[in-house]
Every structure is written in structure tokens, then in C-alpha cells.
Write a protein that holds these residues in place. Structure first.
Motif, PDB file in Angstrom:
ATOM      1  N   SER A 210       0.827  -1.214   0.000  1.00 15.64           N
ATOM      2  CA  SER A 210       0.000   0.000   0.000  1.00 15.64           C
ATOM      3  C   SER A 210       0.859   1.261   0.000  1.00 15.64           C
ATOM      4  N   ILE A 211       1.976   1.259   0.714  1.00 18.09           N
ATOM      5  CA  ILE A 211       2.869   2.420   0.698  1.00 18.09           C
ATOM      6  C   ILE A 211       3.481   2.590  -0.687  1.00 18.09           C
ATOM      7  N   TRP A 212       3.909   1.480  -1.313  1.00 16.10           N
ATOM      8  CA  TRP A 212       4.476   1.551  -2.667  1.00 16.10           C
ATOM      9  C   TRP A 212       3.466   2.171  -3.635  1.00 16.10           C
ATOM     10  N   GLU A 213       2.236   1.665  -3.632  1.00 19.75           N
ATOM     11  CA  GLU A 213       1.207   2.165  -4.551  1.00 19.75           C
ATOM     12  C   GLU A 213       0.921   3.642  -4.301  1.00 19.75           C
ATOM     13  N   LEU A 214       0.877   4.049  -3.047  1.00 27.80           N
ATOM     14  CA  LEU A 214       0.658   5.448  -2.708  1.00 27.80           C
ATOM     15  C   LEU A 214       1.778   6.322  -3.259  1.00 27.80           C
TER      16      LEU A 214
END
Length: 177
Positions: free
Chosen positions: A164-168
Motif C-alpha cells: 500500500s505504501i508503494w502504490e501510494l
């Protein structure tokens, strides 16, 4: 032991982001009276000239020590060789292998400040957050460790939040172009 799969293997690539290898991450928490002795022993075992100051990192060869807390050091390496480093006895503190618990993202230098400043309340400009500076801070409500390197900023994220951090970050970086 089976090879650890990347938590971001299925994520969209981004020119701003890459994943660094984290084969070894050992956490050492020394009791206050034992910290100087533990820090010196760890620095010597890593080949570093000395233990890091608070909020700093030191490197020796293929291993680095990050001081993320007044009495806590993280030993990080791209090579899995935990047996090379000292274990702590209960009189000195506690150690824990966190190799499976974190992922490391590199945010490229040209994207680091404009991208991360949208999420982090730290002045990340190089004259304020210099090479080998370390900070523990929330990023989108998740506690992360930032480490300024010569080629950008490494973000050490809990593995359970890595995707989720990567996608954000990737989505936001796409808007910076």
C-alpha cells in the motif's frame, strides 16, 4: 530456508521507486548502562569507525548501523550472515532478527524531497537531512524509518504495509511529472 518473495512484486513500476535488498536486519536494544559497550562492539564487528550518534547511520563494508532510538541500533546488510554479528546477553539488552519484517524502498534523489514532503513533516532538503541522517516518522499513518543515502532516501516500511505504501508513493510520483 525458502527465498523471501518481494511484497511489491505485483505493483506497478515507478521511475521514482526501487526496492533495495534487505537480507539481514537485526535490532539491538541495549540497557542504558550497557549501551556504550554494546554500540562499540557492534561498530567493531561491522568494521565501522564508531557507533552512530542519535538519528545517524554509519557503514562498514557491506553492513550499516542505524541508531533509531537512544538505546536501539539496527544492523542492516544485503547479505544474510547473522552469525557474523554478536548476540546480546540478557545483562546487556535484547536482540531480535527483523529481516522478515521490513521492506526497503529507495526513492530516487530527484523525487525524494517533492514526493516524500507530501506525506512527512520533516524538512528533507539535503542541507537539513544530510547523507546518513535517520528519522523515525509516520508516513500515511504507518511508522517508517527514513535514511538519507547518496542516491536518494531509503524508506524502511513494515512488510505488511509495503504494497500500500508503494502504490501510494508510485501514484503520487506519477503526478509529479
Amino acid at each position: 530456508m525458502p527465498e523471501r518473495a518481494s511484497p511489491v512484486a505485483q505493483c506497478h513500476p515507478s521511475p521514482a521507486l526501487s526496492q533495495r535488498v534487505c537480507a539481514l536486519l537485526l535490532q539491538y536494544h541495549a540497557w542504558p548502562e550497557a549501551y556504550p559497550r554494546v554500540a562499540a562492539a557492534l561498530a567493531a564487528s561491522c568494521g565501522a569507525s564508531g557507533a552512530p550518534a542519535p538519528g545517524k547511520a554509519v557503514s562498514g563494508g557491506d553492513v550499516s548501523l542505524l541508531r533509531i532510538h537512544p538505546q536501539r541500533l539496527w544492523l542492516i546488510s544485503e547479505y544474510p550472515a547473522a552469525d557474523r554479528y554478536p548476540a546480546l546477553d540478557s545483562e546487556a539488552g535484547a536482540s531480535l532478527d527483523l529481516s522478515h519484517a521490513r521492506a526497503i524502498f529507495r526513492v530516487a534523489e530527484e523525487f525524494a524531497v517533492p514526493l516524500l514532503s507530501r506525506f512527512i513533516a520533516i524538512d528533507l532538503r539535503p542541507h537539513h537531512f544530510a547523507v546518513d541522517d535517520v528519522a523515525v516518522t509516520p508516513l500515511h499513518r504507518v511508522s517508517v524509518v527514513l535514511w538519507r543515502r547518496a542516491d536518494g532516501i531509503d524508506v524502511l516500511v513494515p512488510r505488511s504495509f509495503a504494497r500500500s505504501i508503494w502504490e501510494l508513493l508510485a501514484e503520487t510520483a506519477g503526478r509529479l511529472d
